[in-house]
Write a protein that holds these residues in place. Structure first.
Motif, PDB file in Angstrom:
ATOM      1  N   ASP A   1      19.034  15.975  34.662  1.00 23.80           N
ATOM      2  CA  ASP A   1      18.206  16.250  35.925  1.00 23.80           C
ATOM      3  C   ASP A   1      18.318  17.860  36.304  1.00 23.80           C
ATOM      4  OD1 ASP A   1      17.634  13.560  36.008  1.00 23.80           O
ATOM      5  OD2 ASP A   1      19.258  13.282  37.691  1.00 23.80           O
TER       6      ASP A   1
ATOM      7  N   ILE B   1      14.808   7.476  32.816  1.00 24.34           N
ATOM      8  CA  ILE B   1      14.703   8.839  33.190  1.00 24.34           C
ATOM      9  C   ILE B   1      13.730   9.078  34.484  1.00 24.34           C
ATOM     10  CG2 ILE B   1      14.280  10.978  32.315  1.00 24.34           C
ATOM     11  CD1 ILE B   1      15.246  10.295  29.719  1.00 24.34           C
TER      12      ILE B   1
ATOM     13  N   ARG C   1      14.630   7.481  37.805  1.00 21.03           N
ATOM     14  CA  ARG C   1      15.605   8.355  38.355  1.00 21.03           C
ATOM     15  C   ARG C   1      15.277   9.677  38.894  1.00 21.03           C
ATOM     16  NH1 ARG C   1      18.722   9.249  34.263  1.00 21.03           N
ATOM     17  NH2 ARG C   1      18.355  11.312  33.770  1.00 21.03           N
ATOM     18  N   PHE C   2      14.196  10.215  38.227  1.00 23.52           N
ATOM     19  CA  PHE C   2      13.569  11.445  38.579  1.00 23.52           C
ATOM     20  C   PHE C   2      12.499  11.215  39.705  1.00 23.52           C
ATOM     21  CE2 PHE C   2      10.221  14.816  38.186  1.00 23.52           C
ATOM     22  CZ  PHE C   2      11.175  15.947  38.305  1.00 23.52           C
TER      23      PHE C   2
ATOM     24  N   LEU D   1      14.628  11.465  42.756  1.00 24.41           N
ATOM     25  CA  LEU D   1      15.255  12.863  43.160  1.00 24.41           C
ATOM     26  C   LEU D   1      13.705  13.373  43.813  1.00 24.41           C
ATOM     27  CD1 LEU D   1      16.595  14.274  39.599  1.00 24.41           C
ATOM     28  CD2 LEU D   1      17.657  13.910  42.008  1.00 24.41           C
TER      29      LEU D   1
END
Length: 333
Positions: free
Chosen positions: A218, A162, A165-166, A169
């Protein structure tokens, strides 16, 4: 002209019978028992009548005289004070002027509450040194860990996925006032996530379990980033402080009643401000979801799941800290 009444000795609340001799032009004589005080009108401290309060005469040595029949002294004061005090006194006794003044104060108060406090909070928040929100965020997280939250039960690998992936972003995010940091915690009272003033986003295990796809999780994380971007946490703190100070000044003391009124005013006002903050954070998240995923459907799906989990609130809308979830879903569409 002799006006009968009473007087107070210097630095005393003792009340004694007295009379004021105003028969001599430009001079008065106060007789109170064995005390006789003579003074010129220019030396007196003349207080014209204020609303229902009587007029009074103060002497240089501290003696004060008030008439038994207020109109007698008030009439003498009118003839021995400057003209502007006369129309002020008339306004103080004019009901139309009083009602207009009260209405003006109410309008000004509502304007300050609706526009002045948010604008002042927005400006003050951005003038604060960065150390303030950083300290506050760290202190709040420590307090939550001590009294409410528990260590996360998620596997370390899932947390890393997580966070990685963040981090990707964040490359597409606009400049933020603080560096983002995701931490995971456990809480038995339902799925949630929240942002702190220092850029920390606290993600609860139950929220991760609720999301069925990475995009859904997300979308909620981006919503919390929206709070960081707009500095909603510090604005809420500053707003609450300003409202608390205003309420304390209005009440005029620090009794238990004052504390209760202050707390109630802060709660009601802060609930209204947070609805606007939630809408701003929704808009921020929706823009980022469109940029990264090309759709806001994952966000709407999470809102629907929240609505199924928490159910419809029985509180009136003006007392809810968040806008109705149905309204937020319609806004996304």
């Amino acid at each position: 002209m002799i006006i009968k009444g009473f007087c107070h000795p210097p630095l005393s609340s003792e009340r004694r019978e007295a009379e004021l001799d105003c028969s001599q032009t430009g001079q008065v004589t106060l007789r109170c028992g064995e005390h006789v005080i003579m003074a010129s009108v220019a030396e007196l401290q003349i207080s014209p009548p204020l609303g229902a309060l009587p007029a009074s005469i103060g002497f240089a040595d501290g003696w004060q005289f008030k008439a038994g029949l207020d109109y007698e002294l008030a009439e003498w004061v009118r003839h021995n004070t400057i003209q502007p005090q006369r129309w002020v006194h008339r306004l103080e006794r004019n009901w139309l002027a009083i009602v207009a003044s009260v209405a003006l104060v109410v309008v000004l108060g509502l304007s300050v509450y609706r526009y002045g406090i948010p604008a002042a909070s927005h400006a003050l928040t951005r003038l604060l040194p960065q150390a303030v929100p950083v300290y506050l965020g760290e202190h709040v997280l420590e307090t939550l860990d001590e009294h409410m939250l528990s260590p996360s039960q998620l596997e370390a690998q899932e947390q890393w996925q997580i966070q990685d992936r963040f981090a990707l972003l964040q490359d597409n995010l606009p400049p933020l006032p603080f560096e983002l940091n995701i931490v995971f915690r456990s809480w038995p009272h339902g799925p949630n996530a929240f942002a702190l003033s220092d850029g920390t986003v606290v993600v609860l295990d139950s929220l991760v379990e609720m999301a069925t796809t990475p995009a859904e999780l997300d979308s909620i994380l981006l919503h919390e980033v929206g709070h960081v971007y707009h500095q909603h946490v510090m604005e809420s703190v500053v707003q609450s402080a300003l409202i608390s100070v205003a309420a304390a000044l209005i009440v005029g003391d620090s009794s238990g009643m004052a504390d209760m009124l202050t707390s109630t005013g802060v709660f009601v006002a802060s609930s209204g401000y947070s609805r606007d903050a939630e809408r701003e954070a929704d808009q921020f998240a929706a823009e980022q979801m469109l940029k990264n995923y090309g759709t806001t459907e994952p966000m709407a799906a999470m809102f629907n799941r929240f609505m199924e989990h928490y159910g419809d609130s029985e509180l009136p809308e003006w007392l809810q800290s968040h806008p109705e979830l149905e309204q937020r879903i319609q806004a996304l569409k």
